[in-house]
Write a protein that holds these residues in place. Structure first.
Motif, PDB file in Angstrom:
ATOM      1  N   ALA A 158       0.605  -1.516  -0.150  1.00  0.00           N
ATOM      2  CA  ALA A 158      -0.018   0.027  -0.579  1.00  0.00           C
ATOM      3  C   ALA A 158       0.968   1.265  -0.550  1.00  0.00           C
ATOM      4  N   LEU A 159       1.724   1.487   0.597  1.00  0.00           N
ATOM      5  CA  LEU A 159       2.639   2.325   1.078  1.00  0.00           C
ATOM      6  C   LEU A 159       3.676   2.754  -0.258  1.00  0.00           C
ATOM      7  N   GLN A 160       3.889   1.335  -1.350  1.00  0.00           N
ATOM      8  CA  GLN A 160       4.604   2.222  -2.740  1.00  0.00           C
ATOM      9  C   GLN A 160       3.876   2.440  -3.396  1.00  0.00           C
ATOM     10  N   ILE A 161       2.275   2.376  -3.122  1.00  0.00           N
ATOM     11  CA  ILE A 161       1.972   3.031  -4.903  1.00  0.00           C
ATOM     12  C   ILE A 161       0.572   4.469  -3.401  1.00  0.00           C
ATOM     13  N   ALA A 162       1.250   4.968  -2.947  1.00  0.00           N
ATOM     14  CA  ALA A 162       0.010   5.744  -2.326  1.00  0.00           C
ATOM     15  C   ALA A 162       1.176   7.260  -1.867  1.00  0.00           C
ATOM     16  N   ASP A 163       0.257   8.247  -2.062  1.00  0.00           N
ATOM     17  CA  ASP A 163       1.208   9.555  -1.279  1.00  0.00           C
ATOM     18  C   ASP A 163       1.393   9.824   0.274  1.00  0.00           C
ATOM     19  N   ARG A 164       0.325   9.740   0.668  1.00  0.00           N
ATOM     20  CA  ARG A 164       0.276   9.615   1.969  1.00  0.00           C
ATOM     21  C   ARG A 164      -0.169   9.267   2.538  1.00  0.00           C
ATOM     22  N   GLY A 165       0.388   8.692   4.186  1.00  0.00           N
ATOM     23  CA  GLY A 165      -0.659   7.704   4.571  1.00  0.00           C
ATOM     24  C   GLY A 165      -0.858   7.888   6.486  1.00  0.00           C
ATOM     25  N   TYR A 166      -1.281   7.236   6.815  1.00  0.00           N
ATOM     26  CA  TYR A 166      -2.170   7.065   8.294  1.00  0.00           C
ATOM     27  C   TYR A 166      -2.248   6.052   8.865  1.00  0.00           C
ATOM     28  N   VAL A 167      -1.449   5.756   9.961  1.00  0.00           N
ATOM     29  CA  VAL A 167      -1.671   4.547  10.453  1.00  0.00           C
ATOM     30  C   VAL A 167      -2.197   4.641  11.867  1.00  0.00           C
ATOM     31  N   ILE A 168      -3.277   3.311  11.962  1.00  0.00           N
ATOM     32  CA  ILE A 168      -4.172   2.929  12.898  1.00  0.00           C
ATOM     33  C   ILE A 168      -4.087   2.130  13.890  1.00  0.00           C
ATOM     34  N   GLU A 169      -4.177   2.678  14.923  1.00  0.00           N
ATOM     35  CA  GLU A 169      -4.650   1.511  16.250  1.00  0.00           C
ATOM     36  C   GLU A 169      -5.240   2.111  17.063  1.00  0.00           C
ATOM     37  N   ASN A 170      -6.077   0.628  17.621  1.00  0.00           N
ATOM     38  CA  ASN A 170      -7.038   0.390  18.348  1.00  0.00           C
ATOM     39  C   ASN A 170      -8.960   1.574  18.132  1.00  0.00           C
ATOM     40  N   GLY A 171      -8.166   2.115  16.657  1.00  0.00           N
ATOM     41  CA  GLY A 171      -9.268   3.297  16.380  1.00  0.00           C
ATOM     42  C   GLY A 171      -8.824   4.617  16.480  1.00  0.00           C
ATOM     43  N   LYS A 172      -7.642   4.799  16.763  1.00  0.00           N
ATOM     44  CA  LYS A 172      -6.785   5.909  17.077  1.00  0.00           C
ATOM     45  C   LYS A 172      -5.714   5.867  16.213  1.00  0.00           C
ATOM     46  N   ILE A 173      -5.734   7.413  14.956  1.00  0.00           N
ATOM     47  CA  ILE A 173      -4.423   7.490  14.042  1.00  0.00           C
ATOM     48  C   ILE A 173      -3.451   8.014  14.929  1.00  0.00           C
ATOM     49  N   THR A 174      -2.149   7.200  14.769  1.00  0.00           N
ATOM     50  CA  THR A 174      -1.451   7.191  15.980  1.00  0.00           C
ATOM     51  C   THR A 174      -0.123   8.384  15.161  1.00  0.00           C
ATOM     52  N   ILE A 175       0.498   7.377  13.621  1.00  0.00           N
ATOM     53  CA  ILE A 175       1.615   8.062  13.058  1.00  0.00           C
ATOM     54  C   ILE A 175       0.678   8.714  11.744  1.00  0.00           C
ATOM     55  N   THR A 176       1.411   9.949  10.876  1.00  0.00           N
ATOM     56  CA  THR A 176       1.115   9.272   9.794  1.00  0.00           C
ATOM     57  C   THR A 176       1.906  10.885   8.777  1.00  0.00           C
ATOM     58  N   GLY A 177       2.349  10.375   7.747  1.00  0.00           N
ATOM     59  CA  GLY A 177       2.980  11.569   7.458  1.00  0.00           C
ATOM     60  C   GLY A 177       3.164  11.286   5.780  1.00  0.00           C
ATOM     61  N   SER A 178       4.549  10.961   4.899  1.00  0.00           N
ATOM     62  CA  SER A 178       4.366  10.822   3.432  1.00  0.00           C
ATOM     63  C   SER A 178       4.494   9.509   3.029  1.00  0.00           C
ATOM     64  N   ALA A 179       4.424   8.773   2.598  1.00  0.00           N
ATOM     65  CA  ALA A 179       4.370   7.033   2.449  1.00  0.00           C
ATOM     66  C   ALA A 179       6.002   6.554   2.938  1.00  0.00           C
ATOM     67  N   ASP A 180       6.404   7.746   2.228  1.00  0.00           N
ATOM     68  CA  ASP A 180       8.413   7.335   1.879  1.00  0.00           C
ATOM     69  C   ASP A 180       8.154   7.876   3.614  1.00  0.00           C
ATOM     70  N   SER A 181       8.205   8.685   4.332  1.00  0.00           N
ATOM     71  CA  SER A 181       8.654   8.583   5.769  1.00  0.00           C
ATOM     72  C   SER A 181       8.060   7.586   6.298  1.00  0.00           C
ATOM     73  N   LEU A 182       6.393   6.936   6.071  1.00  0.00           N
ATOM     74  CA  LEU A 182       6.256   6.103   6.784  1.00  0.00           C
ATOM     75  C   LEU A 182       7.388   4.518   6.486  1.00  0.00           C
TER      76      LEU A 182
ATOM     77  N   SER B 211      10.042   4.596   5.988  1.00  0.00           N
ATOM     78  CA  SER B 211      11.733   4.631   6.976  1.00  0.00           C
ATOM     79  C   SER B 211      11.001   5.034   8.174  1.00  0.00           C
ATOM     80  N   ASN B 212      10.133   4.789   8.586  1.00  0.00           N
ATOM     81  CA  ASN B 212      10.001   4.237  10.401  1.00  0.00           C
ATOM     82  C   ASN B 212       9.811   3.807  10.861  1.00  0.00           C
ATOM     83  N   LYS B 213      11.081   3.911  12.030  1.00  0.00           N
ATOM     84  CA  LYS B 213      11.073   2.695  12.839  1.00  0.00           C
ATOM     85  C   LYS B 213       9.764   1.624  13.528  1.00  0.00           C
ATOM     86  N   ASP B 214       9.260   2.637  13.791  1.00  0.00           N
ATOM     87  CA  ASP B 214       7.925   1.796  14.414  1.00  0.00           C
ATOM     88  C   ASP B 214       7.043   1.284  13.286  1.00  0.00           C
ATOM     89  N   VAL B 215       6.827   1.605  11.881  1.00  0.00           N
ATOM     90  CA  VAL B 215       6.123   1.469  11.202  1.00  0.00           C
ATOM     91  C   VAL B 215       6.636  -0.200  10.847  1.00  0.00           C
TER      92      VAL B 215
END
Lengths: 410, 235
Positions: free
Chosen positions: B198-222, B224-228
């Motif tokens: 999904a992140l390969q083709i996306a421009d931006r992404g949101y990460v959702i955990e337990n019904g809440k957005i935890t991380i957001t950013g451009s696809a590339d930054s996600l 390379s994000n350690k947690d993601v």
């Protein structure tokens, strides 16, 4: 074919049947003479009969399975066999001939056959329309309705009571009966159509019983269990008709109405609304995602189905000139539903043939006297075992494979 | 284009989406990634109105749409491909596609779109007279996407298009999604468990955990994000 296994199984079946029918067929208690007769010969007949029948039954079942096993050529053969009627109707030349001859038979029917036959035929035609009405709800929209007879009752009582209290005639009551039934359809539909499948079936079943029980117990309104009598037959320009003429007239009226219904339902099926119903039957979530208003579509199906039932109800009241709550029991709903399922859900021709079989068969099986219902039940069971898709399956189900893609189908 | 403000929704006593805010801009591919039960599908269902919005607001071009019925929302150009495909099994491929164009009346344009869809997925053209239920999983997913395209949406909501498919077919489907986005200027909101694809083709992404957005950013930054990487990419 005749393996030991098969013989053993049939033997078991026959032993079981002998055991089941033993008290009925073998023992006869003469309460006056205070003796017990043992009719052993009957037991032998039952044993041999059930043994042979079970053999034939299993043979047929096996043949059917073998047919569906090798999908290749046999399927094609089966398909042409199934769509024989469809094919005939697809070609406009044949269609005109078939429809023309059917119409001719229908038109001269009351002049050739007795009043009794005409009367039965009128009843069968009534069930054709009821079946087609329910087919909208069950076959197209996929809403299992076990209380369909309630709308039929609403139509019948509309005419009966409108005549009784206000002296309104048949032709005035006809549209009112239909519209009132449709209104009841909406009234029931609004709270109920959130439910699906089995739950919907149970609620509609309850609704059917409610209507019947109200009519049974609300004495001053509907005259309770004794019913409403002396309902006039349909009139024609105020001409006085003898009983026979009136029956023939009702027959023609019903015939006209059947033709109108077939035409209407046929157009409906191919319409935008019809497509929405079929989609709704297949998958509700996808249906919503396509932007179809689920509630509205279901309500229209429900009320349109009810409308036909209401109109047939009015005609029923006029034909029999007497109605009581006993005419509208659950078994009526079950018969109408059987017509739809037996004929083939969603198929107009199937429903018509189903109605004729289910209504005419018990009449003509009268020759078998007390075994009539037994034979009827057996025929129904066999029909469902051997043709679960209905006598004439819906035309939508027949699709064509291209030969070269046959192998890739997974 | 689409904006969610503090949206809550759920089923019965359970709150599945606990206050989500996100934004989708015209022409983007946005992806929402997360584990099972994080509330991804519920978010989509809430946007398209199939699940009711308990609190918060959803805007489409400054118009509040969370009070509208599903059919009204579809009319405004949002079309969903539901999870698990949900094609009409007893309708043919062609009929399925016709159902997609249910809300439209422009016969000529529909015909063109049909040809376009068939050019995207030639296999569907071969199977146009076959029942939807007899297609393979991948073909059914293609059909579901095509059917949504027939509605001519401005915003396409895709719910786990990769579910239960072989890697090769997943790749093919994601390529087509990218293509649809580029060629037709369809904005795409993609919900996925397959975070990498999904992140390969996306421009931006949101990460959702337990019904809440935890991380957001451009696809590339996600990516390379350690947690993601640890939680969703398995690196």
């Amino acid at each position: 074919m005749f393996t030991l296994q098969e013989i053993k199984r049939s033997l078991l079946v026959s032993i079981w049947f002998v055991f089941l029918t033993f008290p009925l067929m073998v023992i006869r208690v003469d309460s006056i003479e205070k003796t017990v007769q043992w009719r052993w010969m009957n037991m032998v007949y039952v044993a041999i009969g059930s043994f042979l029948l079970s053999f034939v039954f299993r043979y047929m079942l096996q043949r059917k399975e073998m047919k569906s096993d090798d999908n290749g050529d046999d399927d094609k053969k089966d398909k042409t066999g199934r769509s024989f009627i469809h094919q005939g109707l697809a070609d406009p030349r044949y269609r005109n001939i078939i429809l023309g001859s059917l119409l001719a038979v229908a038109l001269i029917f009351p002049h050739v056959f007795s009043t009794y036959q005409t009367s039965i035929m009128t009843t069968a035609l009534m069930y054709v329309v009821l079946g087609l009405g329910l087919n909208i709800v069950v076959g197209l929209a996929g809403l299992l309705d076990l209380g369909y007879v309630a709308f039929y009752a609403v139509g019948a009582y509309t005419y009966a009571l409108l005549y009784h209290f206000f002296g309104l005639g048949f032709w005035v009551a006809l549209p009112i009966g239909g519209l009132l039934a449709a209104a009841f359809g909406i009234l029931l539909g609004i709270p109920v159509l959130r439910l699906r499948g089995d739950y919907l079936a149970i609620v509609t079943l309850g609704f059917g019983e409610i209507i019947r029980l109200v009519m049974e117990n609300w004495g001053e309104f509907s005259q309770g269990p004794s019913g409403v009598s002396n309902i006039p037959r349909p009139s024609f320009l105020g001409i006085d008709m003898s009983l026979d003429t009136a029956l023939i007239y009702t027959y023609y009226l019903m015939l006209l109405f059947v033709i109108f219904t077939i035409f209407f339902v046929n157009r409906l099926q191919d319409s935008r609304l019809g497509r929405a119903w079929i989609a709704l039957r297949e998958d509700e979530i996808a249906c919503q995602a396509m932007g179809i208003d689920k509630m509205k579509t279901k309500l229209v199906a429900f009320s349109l189905g009810a409308f036909w039932a209401g109109i047939v109800g009015v005609i029923f009241a006029a034909k029999t000139t007497f109605i009581s709550p006993r005419s509208f029991t659950f078994i009526e709903s079950a018969i109408i539903l059987s017509i739809v399922v037996l004929g083939g859900m969603g198929s107009i021709i199937g429903v018509i043939i189903g109605a004729f079989i289910l209504i005419l068969l018990p009449e003509y099986l009268r020759a078998l006297s007390e075994y009539r219902m037994l034979a009827f039940g057996a025929i129904l069971v066999c029909m469902m075992v051997f043709r679960p898709q209905g006598i004439i399956g819906s035309i939508r189900r027949t699709y064509t494979y291209k030969k070269q893609t046959d192998g890739e189908v997974s | 284009m689409l904006k969610l403000e503090n949206v809550q929704s759920g089923y019965g006593n359970i709150l599945a989406v606990k206050g989500i805010s996100l934004e989708v801009n015209q022409g983007e591919i946005i992806t929402l990634i997360g584990a099972n039960g994080a509330g991804k599908s519920t978010t989509l269902l809430t946007i398209s109105g199939i699940v009711g919005c308990r609190s918060g607001r959803i805007f489409l071009y400054d118009e509040e749409i969370h009070t509208l019925g599903t059919d009204e929302i579809v009319k405004r150009g949002i079309c969903q491909v539901p999870e698990g495909r949900h094609i009409f099994p007893e309708l043919t491929v062609q009929e399925n596609l016709d159902m997609g164009a249910f809300m439209r009346n422009d016969t000529q344009q529909i015909k063109q779109d049909l040809d376009y869809v068939y050019s995207l997925f030639p296999i569907l053209s071969e199977r146009r007279n076959q029942d939807g239920g007899t297609l393979s999983g991948g073909e059914q997913q293609m059909l579901a996407v095509s059917r949504a395209l027939m509605a001519k949406p401005q915003l396409l909501l895709l719910d786990e298009p990769s579910m239960g498919l072989a890697p090769l077919i997943i790749k093919q489907i994601f390529e087509i999604i990218k293509k649809i986005n580029l060629e037709n200027n369809v904005t795409i909101f993609l919900v996925e468990q397959n975070a990498n694809q999904a992140l390969q083709i996306a421009d931006r992404g949101y990460v959702i955990e337990n019904g809440k957005i935890t991380i957001t950013g451009s696809a590339d930054s996600l990516l390379s994000n350690k947690d993601v990487q640890k939680a969703y990419l398995g690196l």
